[in-house]
Write a protein that holds these residues in place. Structure first.
Motif, PDB file in Angstrom:
ATOM      1  N   SER A  18       0.962 -14.192   7.626  1.00  0.00           N
ATOM      2  CA  SER A  18       1.795 -13.132   7.056  1.00  0.00           C
ATOM      3  C   SER A  18       1.241 -11.746   7.355  1.00  0.00           C
ATOM      4  O   SER A  18       1.934 -10.747   7.180  1.00  0.00           O
ATOM      5  CB  SER A  18       1.952 -13.327   5.544  1.00  0.00           C
ATOM      6  OG  SER A  18       0.709 -13.216   4.891  1.00  0.00           O
ATOM      7  N   LEU A  19       0.008 -11.667   7.836  1.00  0.00           N
ATOM      8  CA  LEU A  19      -0.548 -10.390   8.265  1.00  0.00           C
ATOM      9  C   LEU A  19      -0.179 -10.061   9.712  1.00  0.00           C
ATOM     10  O   LEU A  19      -0.171  -8.900  10.102  1.00  0.00           O
ATOM     11  CB  LEU A  19      -2.075 -10.406   8.142  1.00  0.00           C
ATOM     12  CG  LEU A  19      -2.638 -10.279   6.744  1.00  0.00           C
ATOM     13  CD1 LEU A  19      -4.113 -10.616   6.732  1.00  0.00           C
ATOM     14  CD2 LEU A  19      -2.403  -8.887   6.211  1.00  0.00           C
ATOM     15  N   VAL A  20       0.124 -11.065  10.501  1.00  0.00           N
ATOM     16  CA  VAL A  20       0.337 -10.859  11.935  1.00  0.00           C
ATOM     17  C   VAL A  20       1.789 -10.530  12.267  1.00  0.00           C
ATOM     18  O   VAL A  20       2.067  -9.553  12.974  1.00  0.00           O
ATOM     19  CB  VAL A  20      -0.121 -12.116  12.716  1.00  0.00           C
ATOM     20  CG1 VAL A  20       0.161 -11.966  14.187  1.00  0.00           C
ATOM     21  CG2 VAL A  20      -1.595 -12.377  12.466  1.00  0.00           C
ATOM     22  N   ILE A  21       2.706 -11.303  11.775  1.00  0.00           N
ATOM     23  CA  ILE A  21       4.112 -11.163  12.168  1.00  0.00           C
ATOM     24  C   ILE A  21       4.693  -9.805  11.770  1.00  0.00           C
ATOM     25  O   ILE A  21       5.302  -9.131  12.608  1.00  0.00           O
ATOM     26  CB  ILE A  21       4.939 -12.344  11.638  1.00  0.00           C
ATOM     27  CG1 ILE A  21       4.460 -13.626  12.338  1.00  0.00           C
ATOM     28  CG2 ILE A  21       6.425 -12.113  11.859  1.00  0.00           C
ATOM     29  CD1 ILE A  21       5.042 -14.893  11.803  1.00  0.00           C
ATOM     30  N   PRO A  22       4.524  -9.329  10.528  1.00  0.00           N
ATOM     31  CA  PRO A  22       5.074  -8.003  10.196  1.00  0.00           C
ATOM     32  C   PRO A  22       4.473  -6.881  11.049  1.00  0.00           C
ATOM     33  O   PRO A  22       5.156  -5.933  11.409  1.00  0.00           O
ATOM     34  CB  PRO A  22       4.712  -7.811   8.729  1.00  0.00           C
ATOM     35  CG  PRO A  22       4.540  -9.186   8.207  1.00  0.00           C
ATOM     36  CD  PRO A  22       3.972  -9.984   9.340  1.00  0.00           C
TER      37      PRO A  22
END
Length: 183
Positions: A18-22
């Motif tokens: 959830s830290l990478v995709i956004p």
């Protein structure tokens, strides 16, 4: 995190996606806006620094909220928001580095990258050294509060020079073809 949320290492690893995709999404969107002359004129004299300042302050609020989460779903949402806002703050760094290279001349790539790399490396040394003892002393939520404070402090530091120039010359001096440059 395993104790805080009662999760396995696998679940914790997946949560950090959830830290990478956004951040990837923000990179595309913020990158377009940080090069839009109309937007840069609107936020003059702050220019690209406006994205860094606003992104840092909003990320500080989001980081503080991570400490308040009590379940995995809340953590995923909180981390996604932090990632999105940190992306807004970090995307303009590369274009700002490019401006420095352009103004310093074509042989300045190594100098500018060296400065960026030194700052990044310093963060990689300091954060793992300082945060664990801090977390032992004040806990997870307290540590996130300190990180939030540092993000706000960074935003204030970024805002000092353009604010002084704005007060000295007025906003109109930074717009148009013969505009003063902040960087």
């Amino acid at each position: 995190m395993a104790e805080e949320y009662g999760s396995s290492p696998t679940v914790i690893g997946v949560v950090f996606i959830s830290l990478v995709i956004p951040s990837m999404i923000t990179g595309l969107v913020a990158g377009r806006f940080t090069d839009d002359e109309r937007i840069l004129n609107y936020v003059a004299p702050y220019g690209r620094f406006a994205f860094m300042i606003v992104g840092s302050v909003l990320a500080a609020i989001a980081v503080a909220c991570v400490g308040a989460t009590r379940n995995i779903a809340g953590l995923v949402v909180s981390l996604a928001v932090v990632s999105f806002l940190c992306g807004i703050a970090s995307v303009p760094i590369m274009s700002t580095m490019g401006i420095h290279v352009y103004r310093m001349g074509g042989n300045a790539y190594a100098k500018v990258y060296a400065l960026f790399n030194m700052a990044y490396s310093l963060g990689l040394i300091i954060i793992p050294t300082v945060l664990p003892p801090l977390m032992n002393a004040v806990g997870f939520a307290g540590t996130l509060g300190v990180v939030s404070g540092l993000l706000v402090l960074g935003a204030i530091v970024l805002a000092i020079q353009p604010t002084m120039m704005l007060r000295k010359y007025g906003r109109a001096a930074f717009i148009g073809e013969n505009a003063r440059t902040f960087l």
